[in-house]
Each structure stands twice: as structure tokens, then as C-alpha cells.
Design an enzyme around this catalytic site. Structure first.
Site, PDB file in Angstrom:
ATOM      1  N   TYR A 156       0.610  -1.444   0.031  1.00 39.75           N
ATOM      2  CA  TYR A 156       0.299  -0.131  -0.165  1.00 39.75           C
ATOM      3  C   TYR A 156       1.263   0.888   0.233  1.00 39.75           C
ATOM      4  O   TYR A 156       1.922   1.288  -1.212  1.00 39.75           O
ATOM      5  CB  TYR A 156      -1.151   0.402   1.527  1.00 39.75           C
ATOM      6  N   LYS A 175     -20.055 -18.966 -13.487  1.00 37.53           N
ATOM      7  CA  LYS A 175     -19.362 -18.817 -14.305  1.00 37.53           C
ATOM      8  C   LYS A 175     -18.198 -18.311 -14.099  1.00 37.53           C
ATOM      9  O   LYS A 175     -17.215 -19.300 -14.046  1.00 37.53           O
ATOM     10  CB  LYS A 175     -19.666 -17.341 -15.100  1.00 37.53           C
ATOM     11  N   GLU A 206     -22.946 -12.046 -20.677  1.00 38.75           N
ATOM     12  CA  GLU A 206     -23.764 -13.710 -20.292  1.00 38.75           C
ATOM     13  C   GLU A 206     -24.989 -13.798 -19.985  1.00 38.75           C
ATOM     14  O   GLU A 206     -25.120 -12.256 -19.713  1.00 38.75           O
ATOM     15  CB  GLU A 206     -22.689 -14.097 -19.224  1.00 38.75           C
ATOM     16  N   ALA A 226     -34.285 -18.407 -32.279  1.00 40.64           N
ATOM     17  CA  ALA A 226     -33.328 -17.722 -33.389  1.00 40.64           C
ATOM     18  C   ALA A 226     -32.627 -17.026 -32.513  1.00 40.64           C
ATOM     19  O   ALA A 226     -32.903 -15.392 -33.027  1.00 40.64           O
ATOM     20  CB  ALA A 226     -34.952 -16.988 -33.758  1.00 40.64           C
ATOM     21  N   GLY A 227     -32.410 -17.052 -31.074  1.00 38.68           N
ATOM     22  CA  GLY A 227     -31.591 -15.757 -30.486  1.00 38.68           C
ATOM     23  C   GLY A 227     -30.676 -16.366 -30.551  1.00 38.68           C
ATOM     24  O   GLY A 227     -29.532 -16.531 -31.138  1.00 38.68           O
ATOM     25  N   ALA A 228     -29.674 -15.169 -29.464  1.00 40.48           N
ATOM     26  CA  ALA A 228     -28.170 -15.610 -28.829  1.00 40.48           C
ATOM     27  C   ALA A 228     -27.188 -16.830 -29.794  1.00 40.48           C
ATOM     28  O   ALA A 228     -26.668 -16.710 -30.366  1.00 40.48           O
ATOM     29  CB  ALA A 228     -27.547 -15.098 -27.730  1.00 40.48           C
ATOM     30  N   ALA A 229     -28.593 -17.927 -28.544  1.00 40.22           N
ATOM     31  CA  ALA A 229     -27.805 -19.001 -29.147  1.00 40.22           C
ATOM     32  C   ALA A 229     -27.464 -19.220 -30.446  1.00 40.22           C
ATOM     33  O   ALA A 229     -26.545 -19.861 -31.843  1.00 40.22           O
ATOM     34  CB  ALA A 229     -27.933 -20.587 -27.810  1.00 40.22           C
TER      35      ALA A 229
HETATM   36  N1  LIG Z   1     -26.404 -25.533 -23.506  1.00 40.10           N
HETATM   37  C1  LIG Z   1     -25.440 -25.449 -23.787  1.00 40.10           C
HETATM   38  O1  LIG Z   1     -24.683 -24.628 -23.391  1.00 40.10           O
HETATM   39  C2  LIG Z   1     -26.175 -22.944 -23.737  1.00 40.10           C
HETATM   40  C3  LIG Z   1     -27.524 -23.451 -23.763  1.00 40.10           C
HETATM   41  N2  LIG Z   1     -28.645 -22.036 -24.261  1.00 40.10           N
HETATM   42  C4  LIG Z   1     -30.284 -22.247 -24.074  1.00 40.10           C
HETATM   43  O2  LIG Z   1     -30.838 -21.978 -25.254  1.00 40.10           O
HETATM   44  C5  LIG Z   1     -31.440 -21.228 -24.690  1.00 40.10           C
HETATM   45  C6  LIG Z   1     -32.042 -20.101 -25.559  1.00 40.10           C
HETATM   46  O3  LIG Z   1     -30.964 -18.834 -24.891  1.00 40.10           O
HETATM   47  P1  LIG Z   1     -30.595 -17.020 -25.284  1.00 40.10           P
HETATM   48  O4  LIG Z   1     -30.130 -17.830 -27.323  1.00 40.10           O
HETATM   49  O5  LIG Z   1     -29.770 -17.252 -24.658  1.00 40.10           O
HETATM   50  O6  LIG Z   1     -31.521 -16.299 -25.308  1.00 40.10           O
HETATM   51  P2  LIG Z   1     -32.089 -15.715 -26.243  1.00 40.10           P
HETATM   52  O7  LIG Z   1     -33.491 -14.739 -25.318  1.00 40.10           O
HETATM   53  O8  LIG Z   1     -31.343 -14.710 -26.664  1.00 40.10           O
HETATM   54  O9  LIG Z   1     -32.613 -16.522 -27.372  1.00 40.10           O
HETATM   55  C7  LIG Z   1     -34.451 -17.158 -27.015  1.00 40.10           C
HETATM   56  C8  LIG Z   1     -34.928 -17.739 -28.745  1.00 40.10           C
HETATM   57  O10 LIG Z   1     -35.614 -18.942 -28.163  1.00 40.10           O
HETATM   58  C9  LIG Z   1     -37.218 -18.309 -28.922  1.00 40.10           C
HETATM   59  N3  LIG Z   1     -37.868 -19.629 -28.127  1.00 40.10           N
HETATM   60  C10 LIG Z   1     -37.866 -19.323 -26.715  1.00 40.10           C
HETATM   61  N4  LIG Z   1     -39.449 -20.103 -26.543  1.00 40.10           N
HETATM   62  C11 LIG Z   1     -39.405 -20.645 -27.568  1.00 40.10           C
HETATM   63  C12 LIG Z   1     -40.770 -21.095 -27.449  1.00 40.10           C
HETATM   64  N5  LIG Z   1     -41.828 -22.156 -26.902  1.00 40.10           N
HETATM   65  N6  LIG Z   1     -40.622 -21.484 -29.034  1.00 40.10           N
HETATM   66  C13 LIG Z   1     -40.027 -20.816 -30.137  1.00 40.10           C
HETATM   67  N7  LIG Z   1     -38.726 -20.385 -30.074  1.00 40.10           N
HETATM   68  C14 LIG Z   1     -38.686 -19.688 -28.855  1.00 40.10           C
HETATM   69  C15 LIG Z   1     -37.250 -17.162 -28.645  1.00 40.10           C
HETATM   70  O11 LIG Z   1     -37.647 -17.075 -29.486  1.00 40.10           O
HETATM   71  P3  LIG Z   1     -38.421 -15.651 -29.913  1.00 40.10           P
HETATM   72  O12 LIG Z   1     -37.523 -14.860 -30.661  1.00 40.10           O
HETATM   73  O13 LIG Z   1     -39.244 -15.569 -30.504  1.00 40.10           O
HETATM   74  O14 LIG Z   1     -38.301 -15.009 -28.847  1.00 40.10           O
HETATM   75  C16 LIG Z   1     -35.742 -17.052 -29.389  1.00 40.10           C
HETATM   76  O15 LIG Z   1     -35.486 -16.953 -30.618  1.00 40.10           O
HETATM   77  C17 LIG Z   1     -31.913 -21.234 -23.304  1.00 40.10           C
HETATM   78  O16 LIG Z   1     -32.998 -22.239 -22.797  1.00 40.10           O
HETATM   79  C18 LIG Z   1     -30.279 -21.162 -22.768  1.00 40.10           C
HETATM   80  O17 LIG Z   1     -30.238 -22.190 -21.413  1.00 40.10           O
HETATM   81  C19 LIG Z   1     -27.698 -21.137 -23.714  1.00 40.10           C
HETATM   82  C20 LIG Z   1     -26.846 -20.846 -23.964  1.00 40.10           C
HETATM   83  C21 LIG Z   1     -25.704 -21.598 -24.000  1.00 40.10           C
HETATM   84  C1  LIG Z   2     -24.860 -23.023 -20.382  1.00 37.33           C
HETATM   85  C2  LIG Z   2     -25.914 -21.507 -20.310  1.00 37.33           C
HETATM   86  O1  LIG Z   2     -24.644 -20.302 -20.776  1.00 37.33           O
HETATM   87  C3  LIG Z   2     -26.583 -21.488 -20.758  1.00 37.33           C
HETATM   88  O2  LIG Z   2     -27.627 -22.047 -20.555  1.00 37.33           O
HETATM   89  O3  LIG Z   2     -27.659 -19.625 -20.686  1.00 37.33           O
HETATM   90 MG   LIG Z   3     -25.799 -18.612 -20.724  1.00 39.70          MG
END
Ligand SMILES: NC(=O)C1=CN([C@@H]2O[C@H](COP(=O)(O)OP(=O)(O)OC[C@H]3O[C@@H](n4cnc5c(N)ncnc54)[C@H](OP(=O)(O)O)[C@@H]3O)[C@@H](O)[C@H]2O)C=CC1
Ligand SMILES: CC(=O)C(=O)O
Ligand SMILES: [Mg+2]
Length: 413
Positions: A38, A93, A135, A194-197
Site C-alpha cells: 500500500y 461461471k 453472459e 432464434a436468439g443469441a445461441a
Molecule cells: N447448453 C448450452 O451451453 C447453452 C444453452 N442455452 C440455452 O438456449 C436457450 C436460449 O438462450 P439464448 O439464446 O441465450 O436466449 P435468447 O433470449 O437470446 O433467445 C431465445 C430464443 O428462443 C426462442 N424461444 C423461446 N421460447 C420459444 C418457443 N416456445 N418456441 C420457439 N422458440 C422459442 C425465442 O423466440 P423469439 O425470438 O420469438 O422470442 C428466442 O429466439 C436457453 O434455454 C439457454 O439455456 C444458451 C446458451 C448455452
Molecule cells: C449454459 C448457458 O450459458 C446457458 O444455458 O445460458
Molecule cells: Mg448462458
């Protein structure tokens, strides 16, 4: 309260609340120790860093520290539950960064009004860290956030739900298709979500050989097709020129299902419509799009993976993020580029094809594991992941010109 719920809550509450703490790396016992740590000693590294910011890597913990940053808008598959509720996942994480890669990690949960606010908050604290792991930030904001932060920060910024998931999915998918005797170029792929993943997984599968026109992506409204007028720019990239509208329409004769959406959205009847020898990655956490018992009850020619630790074939970004950051930080990479991501895919893939160490069998509670339908991807506790992925990533960083220093001598052989 169920046994498991009770156990999970007890684990998080005792012996002290939470999963991480801070420890000292230098003695701080004597007057002399304090004089060095320090005042007055600390002034010396301050002056060095003011003269040259790179000295922060020499005199502080920056180069071994990753911030895990969330706003809690897409916590696993649990949805938008806010920043504070995301803290157990972010601490988790941080735990994994330390346990698997020796990286110090701190969770930061950001409350914000606008996307711009979030970006500014993160950009303004970024220099504290060697890298930033974003995340559980929902789409489409996550894409804009990551892009802006990559532009504004001189350290790697990596949205784990996009790229960590995509890297592990690609590694597992290439291996699963190999086991099923199929080529990725021919595979018809259904992506629920159709999101992030989803967007990142499909873009990386395309880089690994999948054809964009073979991909059917679905959101809550069904198939993403060229005649929809409600698509954001990221979904638009996957608009398929098709008359198919429902999950059942597109899953008929599909080779691959990737679920990154939510729990229990795929039925046994849907699964029965798929082509022979399908690959089903139901990756939603904690509850997959279809339970493995239901899937295996529906047909016996599939390869099944989930995001969970308690079933075979865990396709989860834990297999990537600790190790890719280790490699990136060890050569002070300014970013994590496609070359580094592809290097990680191949490093993960190759480990699954080699004999499994006894300690991994023991930790997995099994007598044997051999490359095949029940073992397409390494286990997270496999000690080979760290040296192999980190080295592959660090070498790719050096070769692609984003490393600021050379490979350390005798690096993790
Ligand atoms: N195993 C792994 O390592 C990981 C798993 N995941 C999992 O993936 C999932 C999504 O995460 P992430 O991409 O970050 O989240 P986002 O919020 O970015 O995306 C979620 C997507 O899922 C769609 N969705 C949700 N409910 C439904 C449904 N009933 N029917 C059709 N589409 C649906 C949404 O549709 P809309 O665009 O119409 O809202 C959206 O496009 C989570 O369950 C997460 O746990 C994520 C990261 C890592
Ligand atoms: C594993 C992870 O990052 C998720 O399900 O969001
Ligand atoms: Mg995650």
C-alpha cells in the site's frame, strides 16, 4: 421441498453464502509488507502503469482476470428475471473459470435503462480486466452490445451464449454426424430458437460446412421464412424460402435438431418424424427441449445431447469459455476471432476420440467411455481440455495477428 432443490439451496447458502471469494497473492502481515503493498510502495507500479498501460499486466492481476457481465435478460432458459437473479449463474461461471482454467473471475450484474447505458457501463470498466465474458443477455440486444464493446475495448469481449455455445455445438455436431455416418454438407438442420445461441450456433455450423439453405430456424411464431415481415436483421439471415411453417413441417426427414429455446418444446411424436439416425441436441438449461428418457423411448437410432451434467453428451459452453479465455489472455489477444474459435472446435473434437483418463472415468462414475453415440464430446472435468484448447487458441491468436506477445515458452505442453 424436493431433495435436489434443498441440496442446491444448501450448497449455495453454506458454509458461506455464494460460490466465490477473493484471496491475496502477496504477504500482508508486517509493517514492511504493508509499506510495499500500500503506501508508499504502491506508488511505484502506479507510476509505471501511467507511463505505459501495458505495465498493468506486469504489476496487477489484470492479465489473469475475466469479468462475467450480465443484465439478466436471458438467464439460462429461465427468461428475463433481472440482473440480481442472474448472480448465482454469474458466480457459477466465475467458479468454472477458476476451477478449470485458473482464471480469477468476478461477476458483475448491470441494471440499466437503455442498451447504450449497458454498453457505456461495461466499456468504462473494461480496462480493469484481461477479458470480458458477456453472459445471459437476450437477443437481439446482445448482438449490438457485443459488436459495440468489441469496437470500444482493447481486450477480448466474448458473448458466451453465442460463441461458447456455438463452438461446443459445432464440435459435438461434427463428431455426432461422423458417428451417424452423415456429412454436414448434406444435413437438414432444424434450429428451435432464434436468439443469441441459435444465430451463433448456426453461423458456426455454416463455417464448418453446413448449407444455409438446409437450415430451418424457428422462433415463437414458427418457421423463419422469406415472407415474414417481422424479422430482425439477425433472423433475416436465416429466412428460408419455404412453404413450411411449423416445427412438425420442418422436422419431418430432418437429420439434426438443435434446441436453444426453452423446456419441453419437442415431443416424442416430433422426434419420430426425423430421418434415420438423427442427431438431437436439446440444449436448453436447466430443462431441455425434450427429456433424454422421452427421446430414447421414441427411437433407438438417435444421438442425444443436453446442456446438463447429469446425462451423457453434455453440450454446454463450459467446455469452451474457461479454456478459450486462458489461451487468449496468455498471449494478450486483443480479440477472440474466427480462427481462434475454429481452433477450439477442433481441439474439443479431437479429445473425444482419444482414450479417456481414469480420473475422468472416476469423476463420471463409469467404467469406460469410448467415442460413439454416448460419448461424442469430452467431459468438462477432463484435464486435457485446458492445455489442448488453450494452446490451440493461443497459437491461432498468434498466427492470425491478434496476439500482443509471443507464445510463452514451453506453454502447457
Ligand atoms: N447448453 C448450452 O451451453 C447453452 C444453452 N442455452 C440455452 O438456449 C436457450 C436460449 O438462450 P439464448 O439464446 O441465450 O436466449 P435468447 O433470449 O437470446 O433467445 C431465445 C430464443 O428462443 C426462442 N424461444 C423461446 N421460447 C420459444 C418457443 N416456445 N418456441 C420457439 N422458440 C422459442 C425465442 O423466440 P423469439 O425470438 O420469438 O422470442 C428466442 O429466439 C436457453 O434455454 C439457454 O439455456 C444458451 C446458451 C448455452
Ligand atoms: C449454459 C448457458 O450459458 C446457458 O444455458 O445460458
Ligand atoms: Mg448462458
Amino acid at each position: 421441498m424436493s431433495d435436489f432443490r434443498e441440496q442446491a439451496l444448501h450448497y449455495h447458502a453454506h458454509p458461506v453464502p455464494g460460490k466465490i471469494s477473493v484471496e491475496l497473492t502477496k504477504p500482508a502481515e508486517t509493517v514492511n509488507d504493508l509499506a510495499l503493498a500500500y503506501s508508499p510502495g504502491v506508488a511505484e507500479p502506479v507510476r509505471e502503469i501511467a507511463a505505459d498501460p501495458a505495465n498493468a499486466y506486469k504489476y496487477t492481476g489484470k492479465g489473469n482476470m475475466v469479468a462475467v457481465i450480465s443484465n439478466g435478460t436471458a438467464i439460462l432458459g429461465l427468461g428475463n428475471l433481472g440482473p440480481l437473479a442472474s448472480k448465482p449463474v454469474m458466480e457459477g461461471k466465475a467458479l468454472l473459470f477458476k476451477r478449470f482454467a485458473g482464471l480469477d473471475s468476478i461477476d458483475i450484474e448491470v441494471k440499466h435503462r437503455t442498451t447504450e447505458d449497458f454498453i457505456n457501463t461495461v466499456a468504462n470498466i473494461a480496462d480493469t480486466f484481461g477479458g470480458i465474458n458477456l453472459e445471459d443477455i437476450k437477443a437481439p440486444e446482445c448482438f449490438e452490445i457485443e459488436k459495440a464493446l468489441i469496437e470500444r475495448c482493447s481486450i477480448p469481449v466474448f458473448h458466451d451464449d453465442q460463441h461458447g455455445t456455438a463452438i461446443v455445438t459445432a464440435a459435438g455436431m461434427l463428431n455426432a454426424l461422423e458417428v451417424q455416418g452423415k456429412d454436414i454438407e448434406d444435413a437438414i438442420i432444424v434450429c428451435l430458437g432464434a436468439g443469441a445461441a441459435a444465430v451463433a450456433c448456426m453461423e458456426l455450423l455454416i463455417k464448418c460446412g453446413a448449407l444455409r439453405e438446409h437450415i430451418y430456424m424457428l422462433d415463437r411464431k414458427g418457421v423463419i421464412h422469406t415472407r415474414r415481415d417481422d424479422l430482425n436483421e439477425y433472423k433475416l439471415l436465416f429466412a428460408n424460402n419455404t412453404d413450411k411453417r411449423t416445427l412438425q413441417d420442418v422436422i419431418a426427414d430432418a437429420d439434426v435438431f438443435v434446441g436453444v429455446s426453452g423446456p419441453n418444446l419437442l415431443t416424442a411424436e416430433d422426434l419420430k418424424l426425423m430421418a434415420d439416425k438423427p442427431v438431437v441436441f436439446a440444449c436448453s438449461n436447466p430443462d431441455p427441449e425434450i427429456a433424454p428418457a422421452v427421446a430414447h423411448g421414441a427411437r433407438n437410432d438417435l444421438i442425444m445431447a443436453t446442456g446438463r451434467s447429469d446425462y451423457p453428451n453434455q453440450v454446454n459452453n463450459v467446455l469452451c469459455f474457461p479454456f478459450i479465455f486462458r489461451g487468449a489472455l496468455d498471449v494478450r489477444a486483443t480479440s477472440i476471432n474466427d480462427e481462434m474459435k475454429i481452433a477450439a472446435v477442433h481441439a474439443i473434437r479431437s479429445i473425444a476420440k482419444e482414450p479417456v483418463p481414469n480420473e475422468v472415468l472416476k469423476a463420471s462414475g463409469v467404467d469406460s467411455l469410448e467415442f460413439g453415440a454416448e460419448y461424442i464430446i469430452p467431459k468438462p472435468m477432463d484435464p486435457r481440455l485446458l492445455p489442448r484448447i488453450a494452446r490451440a487458441v493461443a497459437e491461432a491468436a498468434v498466427e492470425s495477428g491478434v496476439a500482443q506477445i509471443d507464445m510463452p515458452e514451453n506453454y502447457m505442453r
